[in-house]
Design an enzyme around this catalytic site. Structure first.
Site, PDB file in Angstrom:
ATOM      1  CE  LYS A 115      41.946  54.264  50.581  1.00 23.29           C
ATOM      2  NZ  LYS A 115      41.274  52.920  50.520  1.00 23.29           N
ATOM      3  CE  LYS A 197      49.309  50.852  40.306  1.00 23.72           C
ATOM      4  NZ  LYS A 197      48.032  49.380  40.916  1.00 23.72           N
ATOM      5  CE  LYS A 200      37.924  53.499  40.319  1.00 24.31           C
ATOM      6  NZ  LYS A 200      37.411  52.359  40.681  1.00 24.31           N
TER       7      LYS A 200
END
Ligand code: TRP
Length: 334
Positions: A115, A197, A200
């Protein structure tokens, strides 16, 4: 005497529409656990503030996610479904656990480092202590089973460490939780371009959402990446083709899958036909769930009732644990 059911807790952030990766990788397993265990499922709005400080869309996202979870099979009568910020006891436990978490271990957490890389302008303390808050989510109910994907295993290991440190310093309060999944491998849903994958943050055209209407599902699947087909019999499937087969195995009839498998192995497969079939079967699967969600989402009274009942049940369990914590720590002065 009846054996006490293990306590289960998992959490999901209200930061975007539920997609098939969430559905098959997580939520359908949560639904499966409902009767076997004593399940708590938490919509973690505080966690989403670590990366999404703008709260203007939060109410819609929370109600929407709640409807999506119920529409996907979580039954508020068979599990405790609640919103994190409705349970202030979690924040208090988070405070105590913060004193047991070291700067060094927090800084070397993989998700923190990711992050920081993605968002160098907002490296806030909440982000650093994200795993501590997650630990509080889990420990506040004395949960032992935490159904999560691989990417969360490090956080659960940290939870065990914090719990052990607490138990060692103040006395045995917490059972040590572990990442739980049913023996069979978690299904991994690939994005429609085969690049990773379904997630979002991915390009939305490569991700199938429970909210997608029939036309959108068709469009996305027909655009999914393929190639000119295998050139020798019984080839190994490239990622993106394997991903389409995985989806087909989930939503199509077994003989449909067999037919395309055979075509693939004989080098006679027509991906256009396969995608058409997959799109129609996907629509049959998704559309009833989508309709259920849209009805729920509009039923403000029902949604409010579910959220309030969930909060009451979650708080009662949380209060009991917090009392044990404060007693163990000796936080009682008069
Ligand atoms: N960190 C989890 C995720 O990003 C969400 C989460 C928050 C969670 N609290 C939790 C998961 C507690 C399991 C248990 O997916």
């Amino acid at each position: 005497m009846e054996k006490k059911k293990d306590i289960v807790l998992s959490g999901i952030r209200p930061t975007g529409f539920v997609h098939l990766g969430n559905y098959f990788g997580a939520i359908s397993n949560w639904a499966r656990m409902q009767d076997e265990f004593n399940c708590y499922y938490c919509l973690v709005d505080w966690h989403s503030l670590t990366t999404h400080p703008d709260t203007r869309e939060l109410k819609r996202s929370v109600v929407r996610l709640m409807a999506e979870l119920i529409g996907s099979g979580l039954d508020p009568k068979r599990c405790v479904l609640y919103i994190q910020s409705d349970v202030p006891e979690i924040a208090e436990l988070y405070l105590y656990l913060n004193m047991l978490a070291y700067q060094g271990e927090l800084e070397k957490t993989a998700t923190f480092k990711d992050k920081v890389r993605q968002n160098p302008n907002n490296i806030n303390a909440g982000l650093l202590t994200y795993p501590v808050l997650q630990s509080a989510d889990i420990l506040i109910h004395q949960a032992v089973k935490v159904p999560v994907g691989k990417d969360q295993e490090q956080h659960i290991e940290m939870t065990r460490n914090f719990a052990e440190r607490f138990n060692h310093r103040y006395g045995n309060v917490f059972p040590l939780p572990y990442a739980f999944n049913y023996g069979d491998e978690l299904i991994k849903i690939m994005s429609l371009d085969g690049s990773g994958k379904m997630s979002k943050s991915e390009n939305q055209m490569n991700t199938l959402y429970l909210a997608d209407d029939d036309e959108m599902i068709r469009k996305k699947i027909m655009k999914a990446k393929t190639d000119s087909g295998p050139s020798s019999p019984n080839s190994v499937k490239p990622n993106y083709i394997d991903g389409l087969f995985t989806l087909m195995k989930i939503v199509s009839a077994p003989d449909t899958v067999d037919k395309f498998e055979t075509d693939f192995n004989h080098c006679t497969i027509r991906y256009g036909d396969m995608k058409k079939q997959l799109a129609e079967d996907m629509i049959k699967f998704v559309s009833p769930i989508r309709e259920k969600i849209s009805v729920l989402e509009k039923d403000e009274k029902y949604m409010a009732m579910v959220m309030e009942e969930g909060a009451t049940k979650a708080r009662s369990s949380a209060k009991a644990t917090l009392q044990l914590v404060k007693d163990a720590m000796g936080l009682k002065y008069y």
